[in-house]
Motif scaffolding. Sequence first.
Motif, PDB file in Angstrom:
ATOM      1  N   SER A  93       0.834  -1.193   0.000  1.00  0.00           N
ATOM      2  CA  SER A  93       0.000   0.000   0.000  1.00  0.00           C
ATOM      3  C   SER A  93       0.871   1.246   0.000  1.00  0.00           C
ATOM      4  CB  SER A  93      -0.906   0.014   1.224  1.00  0.00           C
ATOM      5  OG  SER A  93      -0.084  -0.088   2.392  1.00  0.00           O
ATOM      6  N   PHE A 111      -3.299   4.087   1.523  1.00  0.00           N
ATOM      7  CA  PHE A 111      -4.098   3.782   0.338  1.00  0.00           C
ATOM      8  C   PHE A 111      -3.788   2.349  -0.090  1.00  0.00           C
ATOM      9  CE2 PHE A 111      -2.865   8.236   0.311  1.00  0.00           C
ATOM     10  CZ  PHE A 111      -4.094   8.886   0.255  1.00  0.00           C
ATOM     11  N   SER A 112      -4.851   1.595  -0.401  1.00  0.00           N
ATOM     12  CA  SER A 112      -4.640   0.192  -0.781  1.00  0.00           C
ATOM     13  C   SER A 112      -4.863   0.006  -2.271  1.00  0.00           C
ATOM     14  CB  SER A 112      -5.620  -0.723  -0.035  1.00  0.00           C
ATOM     15  OG  SER A 112      -5.820  -0.249   1.262  1.00  0.00           O
ATOM     16  N   GLU A 116      -8.111   0.607  -4.812  1.00  0.00           N
ATOM     17  CA  GLU A 116      -8.912   1.737  -4.339  1.00  0.00           C
ATOM     18  C   GLU A 116      -8.895   2.879  -5.345  1.00  0.00           C
ATOM     19  OE1 GLU A 116      -9.267   2.921   0.279  1.00  0.00           O
ATOM     20  OE2 GLU A 116      -7.256   2.939  -0.533  1.00  0.00           O
ATOM     21  N   VAL A 137       0.855   3.531  -8.789  1.00  0.00           N
ATOM     22  CA  VAL A 137      -0.047   4.602  -8.385  1.00  0.00           C
ATOM     23  C   VAL A 137      -0.416   5.434  -9.598  1.00  0.00           C
ATOM     24  CG1 VAL A 137      -0.386   6.580  -6.860  1.00  0.00           C
ATOM     25  CG2 VAL A 137       1.153   4.741  -6.171  1.00  0.00           C
ATOM     26  N   ILE A 153      -3.302   1.708  -7.159  1.00  0.00           N
ATOM     27  CA  ILE A 153      -3.952   2.745  -6.365  1.00  0.00           C
ATOM     28  C   ILE A 153      -4.249   3.932  -7.276  1.00  0.00           C
ATOM     29  CG2 ILE A 153      -3.640   4.372  -4.462  1.00  0.00           C
ATOM     30  CD1 ILE A 153      -1.424   2.302  -3.488  1.00  0.00           C
TER      31      ILE A 153
END
Lengths: 323, 350, 211
Positions: free
Chosen positions: C2, C22-23, C26, C156, C188
């Motif tokens: 995460s 944040f995972s 998500e 991300v 993420i």
Amino acid sequence: MQTLDTPTEPREIETHYTRVDRVFRGFVTSCALFSLVVLILIAAFLLYRGFEIFADFGLSFITTSKWDIGNPEDTSTAVLGIGAMLVGSVVTAVIAILVAVPFAIASALFIEFYAPRLLRTILTSVLDLVAAIPSVIFGIWGYVVLLPLVEDWSGTLYKYLSWFPLFDVQTPIFGRSPLLAGLLLSIMILPIVTSVAREVYGQAPRDLIDASYALGGTKWAGIRTVVLPFGKSGLVGGAMLGLGRAMGETVAVYLTLNLVFKTNFQILASAGGNVASLIANKFGEATDYELKALMAAGLVLFLVTLLVNFFATVIVNRSRKIV
Amino acid sequence: MTTFEVSTVVPEPRRPWDHSRGTLLRVGVLVTLSGIFGWLLNTLTGLSGFLGWYVGLAFAMPVVAFVGSVRHGWNLASDRVASAVITVAFAAVTIPWVSIFVTVYQKGSKAFHSKYLTDDMRITPSSDVIQNGGVAHAIIGTLMMVLIASLIAVPLGILAAVYIVEIKGRFAKLVRFLTQAMSGVPSIVAGLFIYATVVVFFGGFSAWAGALALVILMLPTVARTSEEILKIVPEDLRTASYALGATQSRTTFRVVLPTIASGLVTAAVLGIARVVGETAPLILTASYFVAKSTSLNEPIASLPIYIFSSLGLGDENATTRAWGGSLVLLGVVFILFAIARTISTRLARK
Amino acid sequence: MSLIIQGQIQRGECAFDLQEEFSPGEVVAVVGPNGSGKSTLLSVVAGLLGLAEGSMSLNGRCLDSSKDNVYVEPEQRDIGMMFQSLHLVGQMTVVDNVALALRARGASRSDAHTTAREQLVAVGASHLAERKASALSGGEAQRVALARAIAARPAVLLLDEPLSAIDAASKEPLRAVLAAVLQEFKGITLLVSHDSADVSTLASRSISLGG
């Protein structure tokens, strides 16, 4: 979550580049330092090749005005000195600057403040184009077109002003004189001086000029009180750039100035020369020892122009920074 | 949306002084009166020809401007006189320019014949009639040396600019300064240096040596122009590239440089225009040859040396050949300039 | 596995503390008024700006820590960012733009182009592949920028106002494309948006900045 009242200074961050970027940065850095290497190598090699001359003649190499290789078998009979050529370089370059600068100021002011917009764009291009005309073309034009004109003017100058030492000559032959070479150089360096002047004048604070105009001042009042004082140091730098160019010019001077080893301040006399044209002139039939002397002369020319350009660059950069 | 084009649109500064019809009329009267005065001076004194007439006009114009405006007060009069002096001085500056272009064209075109651009001087002495021989060998030699010089100087110049603008390294200021200093190296010194190294070590004049001398003279122009162009690339474009995972090298080569590719072409062209007419360094490095040659290890002809050596002979036909070479050389410079101009205006318009 | 941020974020007058985790999978909407630091947060995650204090780690790897003086450059962070003003490279073709991130991660030219074209299909812009990026309309450029940010499947994905600057009519189809793309995406996603409709349809949760 909370909002802070006093933002602190951002912390120092060290950058860590990837290996690819480290190689890239190293490569670009070494390429960028190429100019440093070249400048050092130029000085080093000219010194290396010309060292014997400096050892043999010392300071007299730049003060003596004689070029006599003596007995080609015996170098100790040679007397070599570039004094006259250094004087010639300075005399022609100074004539060039004295003539070019007033005209460059007028041209820069005309292009920047007087010419209509369309003409201004055209003239800027023309100025760049003229700056790119090869010196050999200036040379041939100077030799064929300007020479007879200047010969004519020299006659008139001599007739009325020969009481003034500068315009006196031993024998009234005016051919390829320092005046001709200087005038030709002034035409050659005018574009670069004008470009620099135009650039600094263009950066003069427009609101001050407008203010002067709004207070009922004329355009000339605005130029005289705002533009000219503002551009003074930039102009000096531009003039020095031109000076450097003029001192280093070879072919145009070669074609329009008689190479005579005599310290000559009489600008109408058909005698003179500059260091660069000396090298071009003597190179073809030079003996080994003479070649070394030409290398030494080249080193002197290199150092002098480097010095002039150094100051010119510093002055121009400083006037840019003020803006 | 925002995509990135390089924009160099500079807002036009305000000019409170505009030319009204009254001004034009006034200037017309001024020039006519001064012109008549110049003509009078021309006929009454020893001054002759166009230059004599112009000298008369140049001195008359400020006087006429002063007389015509002094009744409105000192301020206006000084303004009118200054305008007259500045305009007359600038016009004087253009006289040699026009003279050079016209003379080169008139005298140069006399050297042209059907095979002038395709023949060499292999079996033609310079003093031979104009219908024999040509400048092909000189054009080939100039093109070859300039091409080799560009292959070296253009990448080096661009990388020097990349160092200053992209890498912003420790020596950025030094590099900029040195490049400026290098632009002041007299061309004959560059030639001497290459002579003292390349020519002496490798035993003789060659196209290689000529090209290397040109590199020294070309590099500063390319570096300086590239730097100016790199500076107009928006910082956001680099940031965006980093945020996608691109390294600095990739960002520079794939994003920044392609964005300003046409600007870099301009830099190269200006560099070429700077050196294509260099004479002095070639005397000491490439020397001269009379036939078409593409060998890099031999002396080679070039346009500037063709002009220079033809002129030195003093023969009428040889001098005409020198003018012919000048016309070709000036034409080359013109074309290069037109290319640079076209590219940079296209760049500015985007 | 995460993204963990524990620290202080600051740019100019705007400064705030943030403690968030944040995972993967998500889609987190970042909301708040103008000047509350939404874009600044994305810049910090991207590495365009350092944390003022504290630390940030991604999948157990420290990206930024003021205490240990660690700072990983943006290009080494495995992120993909779509800027509010897009920043497409105008001189390149669309497919070259999308391939940029893939090439940056070492993919060969042909692989990168294949993946880029697939991604363009996914955003409904495959017909634009050979066009110059400077010749795109607003909506088209937005699709291409989205494709470019996500093409390399970064850990991300940072989307700064991905649906702004287009007219209402083209907004709906584009939102559908974005929803579909995000559905597929395993990493993420941080999404900055002003529009509550975006937040409710796209995001799985939201964090609010500046009060």
